[in-house]
Design an enzyme around this catalytic site. Structure first.
Site, PDB file in Angstrom:
ATOM      1  N   CYS A   2       0.827  -1.187   0.000  1.00 55.38           N
ATOM      2  CA  CYS A   2       0.000   0.000   0.000  1.00 55.38           C
ATOM      3  C   CYS A   2       0.872   1.252   0.000  1.00 55.38           C
ATOM      4  O   CYS A   2       1.900   1.311   0.663  1.00 55.38           O
ATOM      5  CB  CYS A   2      -0.951   0.080   1.187  1.00 55.38           C
ATOM      6  SG  CYS A   2      -2.086  -1.280   1.308  1.00 55.38           S
ATOM      7  N   ARG A  27       3.874  -0.341  -4.834  1.00 59.54           N
ATOM      8  CA  ARG A  27       3.593  -0.841  -3.487  1.00 59.54           C
ATOM      9  C   ARG A  27       2.281  -1.627  -3.419  1.00 59.54           C
ATOM     10  O   ARG A  27       1.931  -2.169  -2.372  1.00 59.54           O
ATOM     11  CB  ARG A  27       3.531   0.323  -2.490  1.00 59.54           C
ATOM     12  CG  ARG A  27       4.809   1.137  -2.420  1.00 59.54           C
ATOM     13  CD  ARG A  27       4.648   2.312  -1.483  1.00 59.54           C
ATOM     14  NE  ARG A  27       4.592   1.869  -0.108  1.00 59.54           N
ATOM     15  CZ  ARG A  27       5.645   1.744   0.684  1.00 59.54           C
ATOM     16  NH1 ARG A  27       6.840   2.048   0.234  1.00 59.54           N
ATOM     17  NH2 ARG A  27       5.507   1.349   1.927  1.00 59.54           N
ATOM     18  N   TRP A  76      -2.596  -2.780  -1.664  1.00 55.36           N
ATOM     19  CA  TRP A  76      -2.262  -4.207  -1.786  1.00 55.36           C
ATOM     20  C   TRP A  76      -3.131  -4.894  -0.733  1.00 55.36           C
ATOM     21  O   TRP A  76      -2.919  -4.718   0.465  1.00 55.36           O
ATOM     22  CB  TRP A  76      -0.779  -4.438  -1.524  1.00 55.36           C
ATOM     23  CG  TRP A  76      -0.352  -5.841  -1.834  1.00 55.36           C
ATOM     24  CD1 TRP A  76       0.000  -6.321  -3.053  1.00 55.36           C
ATOM     25  CD2 TRP A  76      -0.232  -6.938  -0.912  1.00 55.36           C
ATOM     26  NE1 TRP A  76       0.328  -7.659  -2.949  1.00 55.36           N
ATOM     27  CE2 TRP A  76       0.193  -8.062  -1.646  1.00 55.36           C
ATOM     28  CE3 TRP A  76      -0.442  -7.071   0.461  1.00 55.36           C
ATOM     29  CZ2 TRP A  76       0.415  -9.302  -1.068  1.00 55.36           C
ATOM     30  CZ3 TRP A  76      -0.215  -8.317   1.039  1.00 55.36           C
ATOM     31  CH2 TRP A  76       0.206  -9.414   0.279  1.00 55.36           C
ATOM     32  N   ASN A 100      -1.605   2.251   5.530  1.00 58.50           N
ATOM     33  CA  ASN A 100      -0.667   1.215   5.068  1.00 58.50           C
ATOM     34  C   ASN A 100      -0.256   0.412   6.290  1.00 58.50           C
ATOM     35  O   ASN A 100       0.331   0.974   7.220  1.00 58.50           O
ATOM     36  CB  ASN A 100       0.553   1.883   4.413  1.00 58.50           C
ATOM     37  CG  ASN A 100       1.694   0.906   4.175  1.00 58.50           C
ATOM     38  OD1 ASN A 100       1.471  -0.292   4.000  1.00 58.50           O
ATOM     39  ND2 ASN A 100       2.913   1.408   4.161  1.00 58.50           N
ATOM     40  N   GLY A 101      -0.560  -0.882   6.289  1.00 62.05           N
ATOM     41  CA  GLY A 101      -0.188  -1.724   7.435  1.00 62.05           C
ATOM     42  C   GLY A 101      -1.306  -2.688   7.757  1.00 62.05           C
ATOM     43  O   GLY A 101      -2.212  -2.907   6.941  1.00 62.05           O
ATOM     44  N   GLU A 480      17.915 -17.126  -8.255  1.00 58.19           N
ATOM     45  CA  GLU A 480      17.454 -15.792  -8.625  1.00 58.19           C
ATOM     46  C   GLU A 480      16.845 -15.804 -10.025  1.00 58.19           C
ATOM     47  O   GLU A 480      15.800 -15.194 -10.265  1.00 58.19           O
ATOM     48  CB  GLU A 480      18.631 -14.812  -8.518  1.00 58.19           C
ATOM     49  CG  GLU A 480      18.343 -13.381  -8.918  1.00 58.19           C
ATOM     50  CD  GLU A 480      17.292 -12.684  -8.062  1.00 58.19           C
ATOM     51  OE1 GLU A 480      16.815 -13.271  -7.068  1.00 58.19           O
ATOM     52  OE2 GLU A 480      16.932 -11.555  -8.411  1.00 58.19           O
ATOM     53  N   LYS A 484      12.986 -14.683 -10.894  1.00 57.93           N
ATOM     54  CA  LYS A 484      12.648 -13.620 -11.859  1.00 57.93           C
ATOM     55  C   LYS A 484      11.606 -14.111 -12.850  1.00 57.93           C
ATOM     56  O   LYS A 484      10.619 -13.451 -13.111  1.00 57.93           O
ATOM     57  CB  LYS A 484      13.866 -13.177 -12.660  1.00 57.93           C
ATOM     58  CG  LYS A 484      14.992 -12.468 -11.974  1.00 57.93           C
ATOM     59  CD  LYS A 484      14.670 -11.204 -11.277  1.00 57.93           C
ATOM     60  CE  LYS A 484      14.209 -11.453  -9.875  1.00 57.93           C
ATOM     61  NZ  LYS A 484      14.389 -10.433  -8.908  1.00 57.93           N
ATOM     62  N   GLU A 487       8.124 -14.904 -11.292  1.00 58.40           N
ATOM     63  CA  GLU A 487       7.508 -13.695 -10.743  1.00 58.40           C
ATOM     64  C   GLU A 487       6.826 -12.845 -11.815  1.00 58.40           C
ATOM     65  O   GLU A 487       5.725 -12.354 -11.612  1.00 58.40           O
ATOM     66  CB  GLU A 487       8.616 -12.881 -10.049  1.00 58.40           C
ATOM     67  CG  GLU A 487       8.158 -11.586  -9.438  1.00 58.40           C
ATOM     68  CD  GLU A 487       9.294 -10.847  -8.737  1.00 58.40           C
ATOM     69  OE1 GLU A 487      10.435 -11.354  -8.718  1.00 58.40           O
ATOM     70  OE2 GLU A 487       9.028  -9.763  -8.217  1.00 58.40           O
ATOM     71  N   HIS A 503      17.818 -37.214  -7.665  1.00 56.58           N
ATOM     72  CA  HIS A 503      17.206 -37.675  -6.414  1.00 56.58           C
ATOM     73  C   HIS A 503      15.709 -37.392  -6.378  1.00 56.58           C
ATOM     74  O   HIS A 503      15.140 -37.284  -5.295  1.00 56.58           O
ATOM     75  CB  HIS A 503      17.948 -37.064  -5.227  1.00 56.58           C
ATOM     76  CG  HIS A 503      19.399 -37.423  -5.253  1.00 56.58           C
ATOM     77  ND1 HIS A 503      19.845 -38.674  -4.917  1.00 56.58           N
ATOM     78  CD2 HIS A 503      20.481 -36.722  -5.668  1.00 56.58           C
ATOM     79  CE1 HIS A 503      21.167 -38.716  -5.092  1.00 56.58           C
ATOM     80  NE2 HIS A 503      21.570 -37.551  -5.551  1.00 56.58           N
ATOM     81  N   LYS A 602       5.961  -4.129  -4.059  1.00 52.34           N
ATOM     82  CA  LYS A 602       7.406  -3.959  -3.951  1.00 52.34           C
ATOM     83  C   LYS A 602       7.905  -4.065  -2.523  1.00 52.34           C
ATOM     84  O   LYS A 602       8.918  -4.677  -2.241  1.00 52.34           O
ATOM     85  CB  LYS A 602       7.772  -2.595  -4.527  1.00 52.34           C
ATOM     86  CG  LYS A 602       9.245  -2.264  -4.486  1.00 52.34           C
ATOM     87  CD  LYS A 602       9.906  -2.750  -5.736  1.00 52.34           C
ATOM     88  CE  LYS A 602      11.404  -2.598  -5.714  1.00 52.34           C
ATOM     89  NZ  LYS A 602      12.034  -3.712  -6.426  1.00 52.34           N
TER      90      LYS A 602
HETATM   91  C1  F6R Z   1      11.940 -10.299  -6.264  1.00 53.56           C
HETATM   92  C2  F6R Z   1      11.813  -9.271  -5.242  1.00 53.56           C
HETATM   93  C3  F6R Z   1      11.557  -9.690  -3.856  1.00 53.56           C
HETATM   94  C4  F6R Z   1      12.350  -8.826  -2.861  1.00 53.56           C
HETATM   95  C5  F6R Z   1      11.933  -9.166  -1.430  1.00 53.56           C
HETATM   96  C6  F6R Z   1      12.746  -8.408  -0.398  1.00 53.56           C
HETATM   97  O1  F6R Z   1      12.161  -9.765  -7.524  1.00 53.56           O
HETATM   98  O2  F6R Z   1      11.894  -8.111  -5.528  1.00 53.56           O
HETATM   99  O3  F6R Z   1      11.816 -11.031  -3.685  1.00 53.56           O
HETATM  100  O4  F6R Z   1      13.715  -9.048  -3.064  1.00 53.56           O
HETATM  101  O5  F6R Z   1      10.577  -8.878  -1.265  1.00 53.56           O
HETATM  102  O6  F6R Z   1      12.542  -7.041  -0.489  1.00 53.56           O
HETATM  103  P1  F6R Z   1      13.530  -6.025   0.201  1.00 53.56           P
HETATM  104  O7  F6R Z   1      14.861  -6.175  -0.465  1.00 53.56           O
HETATM  105  O8  F6R Z   1      12.924  -4.683  -0.029  1.00 53.56           O
HETATM  106  O9  F6R Z   1      13.615  -6.392   1.650  1.00 53.56           O
END
Ligand code: F6R
Length: 607
Positions: A2, A27, A76, A100-101, A480, A484, A487, A503, A602
């Site tokens: 949010c 957000r 969100w 937000n929260g 990673e 990506k 996601e 395995h 985010k």
């Molecule tokens: C993946 C991504 C998330 C963040 C995770 C941690 O692309 O962006 O997995 O890496 O939510 O976020 P931060 O780094 O802000 O603590």
């Protein structure tokens, strides 16, 4: 999770609020809304969906608003599905709020308020706060805010309007971030500074349980005892261009291209006389020599950067490293002692689980170091030591440049620990540093011909599921790559240690299933090639990411992707770029909303 904004000034505020909300859409984008002072009323317009598809359309139908102050929200969803009715702002005509929260004790408060005659329309926890503020309001907004925050439990950043206090907004926060922006004859609130950069770079950071009373001419801060408090004005060093797409189709692509620059900004200030220097944060050689264990804790990509860090630090410095997912670490009673170092890694500096992990470590008495991108964020402020990754704002929900610089920091840490512990000598440390300094150029070269990634993406776009495999550092990196892809393109994928396939997982391989093999480690290459043959002979279509000059046996790989060579240890910093770009182009080909993947936000400020 949010985003909230607010404006008080002389300008018509509808566009200002909507534009600020767009900057915060990363957000959350389940719904959006604004509430403004129109005449003697608080007028609210809100709608399900992203701003352009919902709120902007509704505002167009309503016609021009002349209000010069108001609040806004992009959501969100936590409590209650994404819908018009569950959107913020929420209120009852006398009080309106954006939140937000998460309010943990909302059920109890709701029951109490129902017993006092209040009705509820939405399924949100936020509505209880709005109604509680109304219940506690007896003519003085600050008193109402103080009473209300003493009754609610959980995390909140709140923007509040009282109908009786036209053209003023009030704000308070606990755990969720909030800033108060200072313009000329106009003031703002926002979840982060990127939302208001086009108006001002000057802002105050609202601390836990501080209340702000904001009018166009300024702000007065109070503590919970209603004492006025003085605060220090901050100046943002991010500029507006950093928060714009700058001609790129998506923020994600722009941020991938920014990586060479982010790397230089992050690495260079930490190099003195060719060696790593951490004096900025008080992480002395003496301390680094003596820690019994190093914990690397984060979520998602940040935790993946930590995983690369474990391979590096244990490999180079022979020091035990434990990598933890923050949401596990906080509840698993880790065996921390005061002789350990806990490094928390976070782009936003607001991730709820990472924050809780940090607090746990602080309470145990061990040293804590935050590696954070957002200056002044909660994690940065709460850690005993902090070093900033200087990647600039990362807007795309999917992390690219932040992961890159977090990983670069793992290299700096590994070199430093290895050097102070006598595992590498000065000449070797300088050689490693000097090769690290060549990485930005190599990362840049990876972005010079994009066709090979587009070609791989065109072969992945119809897949139902795929695997990423690697060994050693390549395995750490493949986690990673897999994250990506799933996601942003919504194709299911897993990352596997290549030697582990036999395995169980190899039974998933079927005709045509794509496998992305990261194979940059010379010593492990022959073994990787055998693993690739095993999947290939069972029908897999293999893409291999390897360094230029790699000799691949004929018929083993369908789509090779060659990248600039550096020493094996440093290859993850280069090899991540093709993985990011393959994910990016696959998502584009599948017509996905690259910067706003579904169900995500985010900054994950709730558990
Ligand atoms: C993946 C991504 C998330 C963040 C995770 C941690 O692309 O962006 O997995 O890496 O939510 O976020 P931060 O780094 O802000 O603590």
């Amino acid at each position: 999770m949010c985003g909230i904004v607010g404006y008080v000034g002389n300008e018509a505020c509808e566009k200002i609020l909507v534009n600020a909300l767009k900057k915060l859409e990363y957000r959350g984008y389940d719904s959006a809304g604004i509430a403004v002072f129109e005449g003697d009323r608080i007028k609210t317009v809100k709608a399900k969906g992203k701003i352009d598809e919902g709120l902007a359309v509704k505002l167009g139908e309503v016609g021009e608003l002349t209000a010069v102050s108001g609040i806004g929200h992009t959501r969100w969803a936590t409590h209650g599905e994404p819908s018009d009715i569950n959107s913020h702002p929420i209120g009852n005509g006398r009080v309106s709020i954006v939140h937000n929260g998460i309010i943990e004790n909302y059920r109890k408060i709701k029951e109490y308020l129902i017993s006092k005659g209040y009705g509820f329309e939405s399924e949100t926890d936020t509505e209880t706060v709005a109604k509680l503020l109304d219940y506690n309001y007896a003519g003085n907004p600050i008193d109402a805010v103080i009473s209300t925050v003493s009754e609610i439990e959980g995390a909140y950043a709140l923007g509040i309007m009282f109908r009786d206090f036209k053209n003023k907004i009030f704000a308070v926060r606990k755990e969720s971030p909030l800033i108060v922006g200072v313009g000329k004859g106009e003031m703002f609130i926002a979840s982060d500074v990127t939302a208001i950069l086009e108006h001002t770079k000057e802002y105050y950071l609202l601390e836990e349980n501080e209340i702000a009373e904001i009018s166009k001419d300024g702000v007065v801060f109070y503590d919970l005892h209603k004492n006025e408090i003085e605060k220090e004005l901050q100046i943002a060093d991010w500029d507006i261009a950093a928060a714009e797409k700058g001609g790129f189709k998506h923020f994600m692509l722009k941020e991938i291209f920014e990586q060479p620059d982010s790397l230089k900004k992050t690495i260079l200030p930490r190099i003195k006389n060719g060696l790593v220097d951490f004096s900025e944060c008080g992480l002395t050689d003496e301390k680094l020599k003596n820690y019994k264990h190093i914990y690397l804790v984060g979520c998602g990509s940040a935790m993946h950067a930590g995983t690369v860090g474990k391979y590096l630090i244990e490999g180079l410095a022979r020091t035990p490293v434990i990598v933890d997912i923050a949401s596990e670490f906080r509840y698993r009673s880790p065996l921390l002692t005061a002789e350990d170092l806990v490094v928390v890694i976070s782009q936003s500096g607001e991730t709820a689980d990472t924050k809780a992990a940090l607090h746990l470590a602080n309470d145990t008495g061990c040293d804590t170091l935050a590696i954070v991108n957002v200056v002044g964020s909660t994690i940065a402020r709460d850690a005993k030591m902090v070093m900033y990754t200087l990647a600039g704002p990362e807007i795309s929900v999917c992390s690219t440049k932040a992961y890159m610089v977090q990983t670069a920091f793992m290299y700096l840490l590994a070199f430093k620990v290895a050097f102070v512990r006598g595992r590498i000598d000065e000449a070797e440390c300088k050689a490693l540093v000097s090769e690290l300094l060549e990485i930005p150029e190599k990362v840049k070269r990876c972005t010079e011909s994009l066709e090979q990634y587009q070609y791989v993406a065109s072969n992945l776009m119809s897949a139902q599921s795929l695997l990423y495999i690697g060994r050693g550092l390549d395995y750490a990196l493949s986690m990673e790559g897999s994250l990506k892809l799933k996601e942003i393109s919504y194709i299911h994928s897993e990352s596997y240690a290549a030697g582990e396939l036999k395995h169980g997982t190899i039974s998933l391989i079927e005709e045509g299933m794509p496998v992305i093999a990261v194979a940059t480690q010379t010593e492990l290459f022959a073994k990787m090639q055998s693993n690739i043959k095993e999947v290939k002979s069972r029908g897999a279509k293999v893409c291999m990411v390897c360094s230029e000059g790699t000799v691949i046996e004929e018929g083993v790989v369908d789509y090779p992707v060659f990248i600039p060579k550096t020493r094996d240890l440093l290859m993850p910093l280069v090899a991540v770029v093709p993985l990011q770009l393959i994910a990016y182009y696959t998502a584009v080909l599948r017509d996905c909303d690259v910067d706003h993947p579904k169900n995500l936000a985010k900054s994950v400020t709730v558990e």
